[in-house]
Write an enzyme that holds these catalytic residues in place. Structure first.
Site, PDB file in Angstrom:
ATOM      1  N   GLU A 256       0.879  -1.172   0.000  1.00 15.95           N
ATOM      2  CA  GLU A 256       0.000   0.000   0.000  1.00 15.95           C
ATOM      3  C   GLU A 256       0.911   1.215   0.000  1.00 15.95           C
ATOM      4  OE1 GLU A 256      -3.209  -0.029  -0.140  1.00 15.95           O
ATOM      5  OE2 GLU A 256      -3.455  -2.184   0.081  1.00 15.95           O
ATOM      6  N   CYS A 295      -2.847   8.742   3.111  1.00 15.42           N
ATOM      7  CA  CYS A 295      -2.584   8.191   1.777  1.00 15.42           C
ATOM      8  C   CYS A 295      -3.776   8.414   0.864  1.00 15.42           C
ATOM      9  CB  CYS A 295      -2.287   6.706   1.889  1.00 15.42           C
ATOM     10  SG  CYS A 295      -3.559   5.833   2.815  1.00 15.42           S
TER      11      CYS A 295
END
Ligand code: NAP
Length: 519
Positions: A256, A295
């Site tokens: 990720e 993010c």
């Protein structure tokens, strides 16, 4: 001074040698230190594999779900204390801290809720079986069983609670023991969570270990039974993909990484409408929440050419109400960035963006935080840029500035909006705001292949929409390309990373009995 320890091989162990310092980013005071030097990480992995793995695999999904429920409750019971630590070590406002900690509590609870659906069993069926021969007897069926190694979780600094819990929830429900490594700079919250879980004895021995600081040779000791789930920058991800375990021993890896998430305003949306209100609210929140260190935060804002001026004005109005400072002061609505290195990167990053856009609001230096000692703290204001001629290859489509920074840009047609969003190279989430179903459909078909998740804002959902920056346990989190190509969460979809899928061929009755189905 608090000296943090690692929880390995069933006990708390402190490292030796030079310790890393954890800092309060509002005051620059050191709040704790930690070291992993001298800790036997090979033994820690073996302990997890040998003790935690068998204990978890002996439990059914229902029993593992009860364990997750107990974890969620144990963390919830210490919520206020954890919020205090997040303010001190993460520069989080109370709201930011809740987003992280409640996210942890909620994700564990959501996976606990999923468990009864999976059943009081150890085997997960993968879809229905298929008839293989001419007769009805010869059958094929896929099933999942937990991998017999250890799941190593390497987390980013921005979500010390949620990062630990969301990965642990999926791995533990799948039946794999976890070794969790937080980012060192903000490890205080994760450390306290593990202390709470250990003290409450909610997990079997070896099911959860914690490496607090540098990873040493941890990752090189993984093998083909193990998995590595990483969250962090694409630069670190690239190094981990080249690691000997991944390359030579086929340790499974999920990444990720970073993402240039976008928001696209439809041509039908007018100032004063519910959808415009939703759009401006989402963009302003995503710029400022956790000081833009998410993010999933919106970095690129695409607006029909004729609306750019109006949107910039509306955002300037919102952003000028933000109160920057030490979140220990109640009036503060945005804290500092988390570390001195983050502040340096952010300033460099804004300079890069200025190659294709101009700053129309905010600044990155000379910002004194409310309630912070003079000249101290890693403070910036929200920063809004405007780029008038966006093109693929521009810095805004290449460089993630991990802070409260976003750029407004024009588009002239849906095809151009699709091309510009796609120029980000693959992302975690993009949101599209429109009541025009044709526009929304065109956008979804054009940009879905570049994303793990799309949020469709419209007047019908304006009152109940969830923010694009919120990853949900029910839906996949992750994205292709620069976002790392990984997938987490998404209910049982996230669990399959921790399990081996095996195809079985044989007698239909035997196969159906194995996966708990009736002929
Ligand atoms: P980072 O510098 O890449 O660090 C991430 C983690 O990797 C930390 O735990 C770090 O440990 C560890 N690490 C660094 N070098 C390593 C190595 N050589 N071997 C093993 N582990 C290593 O990222 P960050 O600054 O913490 O996080 C910010 C980035 O994460 C942003 O780019 C953001 O977009 C991304 N992010 C992505 C997601 C997502 O879900 N896609 C979520 C959050 C953040 P130390 O702290 O001990 O160095």
């Amino acid at each position: 001074m608090i000296e943090l320890a690692s929880f390995v091989s069933g006990k708390w162990v402190k490292g030796k040698g030079k310790a890393a310092e954890l800092v309060n980013p509002s005051t620059e005071e050191v709040v704790a230190t930690t070291s992993t030097e001298g800790i036997d990480l090979g033994a820690a992995l073996e302990f997890a594999r040998e003790r935690g793995g068998p204990a978890l695999r002996a439990m059914t999904f229902t029993q593992r779900g009860e364990m997750l429920r107990a974890m969620s409750r144990a963390i919830h019971a210490k919520r206020d204390e954890l919020i205090g630590l997040a303010i001190a070590n993460g520069g989080n406002t109370r709201g930011d801290a809740k987003f992280d900690i409640d996210g942890a509590i909620g994700t564990l609870a959501a996976y606990a809720d999923l468990a009864p659906e999976l059943g009081d069993t150890h085997v997960l069926a993968d879809g229905d079986g298929v008839q293989l021969g001419r007769g009805a007897r010869l059958f094929g069926q896929h099933l999942y069983l937990p991998r017999t190694g250890v799941a190593v979780h390497v987390n980013a600094f921005n979500f010390p609670a949620w990062g630990l819990a969301e990965k642990a929830a999926t791995a533990l429900l799948a039946g794999m023991p976890v070794v969790s490594k937080p980012a060192t700079s903000t490890a205080l919250v994760a450390h306290r969570i593990v202390e709470i879980l250990v003290a409450d004895a909610v997990l079997p021995e070896g099911a959860l270990s914690f490496v607090c600081g540098a990873p040493g040779d941890l990752l090189d000791r993984l093998d083909g039974r193990d998995v590595l789930a990483f969250t962090g920058s694409s630069i670190t991800a690239a190094k981990l993909r080249e690691g000997k375990s991944v390359v030579v021993r086929a340790t499974r890896i999920n990444v990720e990484a970073d993402s240039l998430n976008a928001a696209v305003l439809g041509p039908d949306v007018e100032v004063g409408s519910d959808v415009m209100h939703l759009f401006i609210g989402d963009v302003a929140r995503e710029i400022t929440q956790k000081t833009g260190q998410k993010c999933t935060a919106i970095r690129r804002i695409y607006v029909p050419k004729e609306r750019v001026g109006e949107v910039v004005e509306l955002l300037r109005e919102r952003l000028s109400a933000v109160k920057v400072g030490n979140p220990a002061s109640e009036e503060v609505t945005m804290g500092p960035v988390s570390t001195a290195a983050q502040l340096r990167d952010l300033r460099d990053g804004v300079k890069k963006l200025e190659s294709c856009a101009k700053v129309v609001f905010g600044k990155t230096s000379g910002v004194d935080g409310i309630g912070a000692p003079a000249g101290k703290g890693f403070f910036v204001t929200p920063v809004l840029l405007q780029g008038d001629d966006p093109k693929a290859g521009d810095a805004v489509h290449e460089h993630e500035v991990f802070g409260p920074v976003a750029t407004v840009m024009p588009y002239s047609s849906p095809a151009e909006a699709i091309a510009l969003v796609a120029a980000g190279g693959g992302g975690l989430v993009t949101s599209v705001y429109s009541d025009d179903k044709d526009f929304t459909r065109t956008m979804v078909l054009g940009i879905a292949p570049f994303h793990g998740r799309l949020v469709l804002g419209s007047s019908k959902v304006a009152g109940q929409a969830l923010p694009p920056g919120m990853a949900l346990p029910q839906l996949v989190h992750g994205g292709p390309g620069r976002a790392g190509g990984g997938e987490e969460l998404g209910a049982r979809r996230g669990m399959t990373f921790y399990m081996q899928r095996t195809a079985l061929q044989g007698d239909r009755a035997v196969l159906e009995a194995l996966v708990g189905k009736k002929s």
